[in-house]
Scaffold this motif. Structure first.
Motif, PDB file in Angstrom:
ATOM      1  N   GLN A  87      41.298   4.923  25.937  1.00 42.20           N
ATOM      2  CA  GLN A  87      41.316   6.030  26.897  1.00 42.20           C
ATOM      3  C   GLN A  87      39.890   6.527  27.150  1.00 42.20           C
ATOM      4  O   GLN A  87      39.520   6.833  28.278  1.00 42.20           O
ATOM      5  CB  GLN A  87      42.194   7.173  26.374  1.00 42.20           C
ATOM      6  N   HIS A  88      39.058   6.570  26.103  1.00 42.01           N
ATOM      7  CA  HIS A  88      37.675   7.004  26.254  1.00 42.01           C
ATOM      8  C   HIS A  88      36.924   6.085  27.219  1.00 42.01           C
ATOM      9  O   HIS A  88      36.158   6.538  28.065  1.00 42.01           O
ATOM     10  CB  HIS A  88      36.974   7.037  24.896  1.00 42.01           C
ATOM     11  N   GLU A  89      37.140   4.770  27.083  1.00 49.66           N
ATOM     12  CA  GLU A  89      36.469   3.822  27.983  1.00 49.66           C
ATOM     13  C   GLU A  89      36.936   3.988  29.420  1.00 49.66           C
ATOM     14  O   GLU A  89      36.156   3.872  30.354  1.00 49.66           O
ATOM     15  CB  GLU A  89      36.706   2.378  27.516  1.00 49.66           C
ATOM     16  N   VAL A  90      38.228   4.275  29.585  1.00 50.08           N
ATOM     17  CA  VAL A  90      38.749   4.510  30.937  1.00 50.08           C
ATOM     18  C   VAL A  90      38.062   5.728  31.545  1.00 50.08           C
ATOM     19  O   VAL A  90      37.579   5.690  32.679  1.00 50.08           O
ATOM     20  CB  VAL A  90      40.287   4.694  30.907  1.00 50.08           C
ATOM     21  N   GLU A  91      37.985   6.816  30.774  1.00 51.26           N
ATOM     22  CA  GLU A  91      37.336   8.029  31.287  1.00 51.26           C
ATOM     23  C   GLU A  91      35.856   7.783  31.569  1.00 51.26           C
ATOM     24  O   GLU A  91      35.327   8.207  32.603  1.00 51.26           O
ATOM     25  CB  GLU A  91      37.527   9.183  30.295  1.00 51.26           C
ATOM     26  N   SER A  92      35.180   7.060  30.673  1.00 45.61           N
ATOM     27  CA  SER A  92      33.770   6.734  30.882  1.00 45.61           C
ATOM     28  C   SER A  92      33.615   5.852  32.116  1.00 45.61           C
ATOM     29  O   SER A  92      32.648   5.975  32.864  1.00 45.61           O
ATOM     30  CB  SER A  92      33.198   5.993  29.668  1.00 45.61           C
ATOM     31  N   GLY A  93      34.567   4.969  32.308  1.00 42.69           N
ATOM     32  CA  GLY A  93      34.530   4.070  33.462  1.00 42.69           C
ATOM     33  C   GLY A  93      34.649   4.816  34.772  1.00 42.69           C
ATOM     34  O   GLY A  93      33.894   4.567  35.713  1.00 42.69           O
ATOM     35  N   PHE A  94      35.602   5.759  34.848  1.00 43.73           N
ATOM     36  CA  PHE A  94      35.723   6.548  36.074  1.00 43.73           C
ATOM     37  C   PHE A  94      34.448   7.352  36.307  1.00 43.73           C
ATOM     38  O   PHE A  94      33.977   7.469  37.432  1.00 43.73           O
ATOM     39  CB  PHE A  94      36.957   7.459  36.033  1.00 43.73           C
ATOM     40  N   ALA A  95      33.856   7.869  35.227  1.00 47.14           N
ATOM     41  CA  ALA A  95      32.603   8.609  35.350  1.00 47.14           C
ATOM     42  C   ALA A  95      31.486   7.705  35.866  1.00 47.14           C
ATOM     43  O   ALA A  95      30.597   8.147  36.602  1.00 47.14           O
ATOM     44  CB  ALA A  95      32.214   9.212  34.000  1.00 47.14           C
ATOM     45  N   ALA A  96      31.537   6.417  35.507  1.00 46.00           N
ATOM     46  CA  ALA A  96      30.512   5.461  35.943  1.00 46.00           C
ATOM     47  C   ALA A  96      30.782   4.935  37.356  1.00 46.00           C
ATOM     48  O   ALA A  96      29.989   4.175  37.902  1.00 46.00           O
ATOM     49  CB  ALA A  96      30.438   4.292  34.960  1.00 46.00           C
ATOM     50  N   GLY A  97      31.921   5.306  37.926  1.00 48.64           N
ATOM     51  CA  GLY A  97      32.225   4.895  39.287  1.00 48.64           C
ATOM     52  C   GLY A  97      33.147   3.700  39.416  1.00 48.64           C
ATOM     53  O   GLY A  97      33.279   3.117  40.488  1.00 48.64           O
ATOM     54  N   VAL A  98      33.810   3.333  38.334  1.00 50.65           N
ATOM     55  CA  VAL A  98      34.762   2.222  38.385  1.00 50.65           C
ATOM     56  C   VAL A  98      35.980   2.639  39.207  1.00 50.65           C
ATOM     57  O   VAL A  98      36.437   3.775  39.132  1.00 50.65           O
ATOM     58  CB  VAL A  98      35.184   1.819  36.948  1.00 50.65           C
ATOM     59  N   ASP A  99      36.497   1.705  40.012  1.00 49.10           N
ATOM     60  CA  ASP A  99      37.618   2.011  40.897  1.00 49.10           C
ATOM     61  C   ASP A  99      38.982   1.806  40.255  1.00 49.10           C
ATOM     62  O   ASP A  99      39.952   2.447  40.636  1.00 49.10           O
ATOM     63  CB  ASP A  99      37.529   1.138  42.156  1.00 49.10           C
ATOM     64  N   ALA A 100      39.079   0.870  39.321  1.00 48.08           N
ATOM     65  CA  ALA A 100      40.396   0.550  38.760  1.00 48.08           C
ATOM     66  C   ALA A 100      40.252  -0.131  37.410  1.00 48.08           C
ATOM     67  O   ALA A 100      39.189  -0.653  37.076  1.00 48.08           O
ATOM     68  CB  ALA A 100      41.157  -0.360  39.721  1.00 48.08           C
ATOM     69  N   PHE A 101      41.339  -0.115  36.660  1.00 48.94           N
ATOM     70  CA  PHE A 101      41.381  -0.741  35.334  1.00 48.94           C
ATOM     71  C   PHE A 101      42.578  -1.651  35.233  1.00 48.94           C
ATOM     72  O   PHE A 101      43.638  -1.354  35.763  1.00 48.94           O
ATOM     73  CB  PHE A 101      41.492   0.327  34.238  1.00 48.94           C
ATOM     74  N   LEU A 102      42.406  -2.746  34.526  1.00 49.90           N
ATOM     75  CA  LEU A 102      43.508  -3.643  34.190  1.00 49.90           C
ATOM     76  C   LEU A 102      43.355  -3.958  32.713  1.00 49.90           C
ATOM     77  O   LEU A 102      42.297  -4.424  32.286  1.00 49.90           O
ATOM     78  CB  LEU A 102      43.435  -4.922  35.028  1.00 49.90           C
TER      79      LEU A 102
END
Length: 141
Positions: A87-102
């Motif tokens: 979950q932390h990586e997902v939140e960090s990813g959205f903060a970094a501008g990632v559009d989606a996760f799989l």
């Protein structure tokens, strides 16, 4: 023409798995082994979508995504993280501008659906249902 995808993962088997699944659906696929290589070739290959693993040598997926967002030439490029994310990586990813996760392990049909949506810029799905935590309403800029 379905689109061109830059697949970035340090695991050769996973790179090939993603490549085969996307090529079967008509996508053109270019691969890179880590974030440094991805940033080196992204302007030459001009992908429609980039998929990134998180844990990679030299430059990880989240830092690679942030670099792509900082560069005006790739700031709008759709980026998906394909990783066994916390979950932390997902939140960090959205903060970094990632559009989606799989999440790994992924179903090939989910991979193809995600990439298609990003190529069309329809906005990302809610990761895979397991990581919705307040991100479901996020739209792609």
């Amino acid at each position: 023409m379905s689109g061109r995808v830059l697949v970035v993962d340090d695991n050769k088997v996973i790179r090939q798995l993603i490549r085969v699944n996307l090529e079967l659906e008509g996508f053109e696929v270019v691969t890179a082994a880590d974030g440094v290589e991805a940033l080196d070739i992204v302007h030459r290959v001009c992908p429609d979508v980039v998929t990134l693993d998180v844990v990679m040598p030299r430059l990880d997926g989240l830092r690679t995504a942030a670099r792509l967002r900082e560069d005006p030439r790739t700031a709008q490029l759709p980026v998906a993280i394909i990783s066994a994310c916390t979950q932390h990586e997902v939140e960090s990813g959205f903060a970094a501008g990632v559009d989606a996760f799989l999440a790994k392990p992924f179903e090939p049909v989910e991979l193809v659906r995600l990439v298609r949506q990003l190529v069309r810029r329809e906005g990302p799905p809610s990761a895979d249902g397991r990581h919705e935590a307040g991100q479901a309403g996020r739209t792609v800029g």
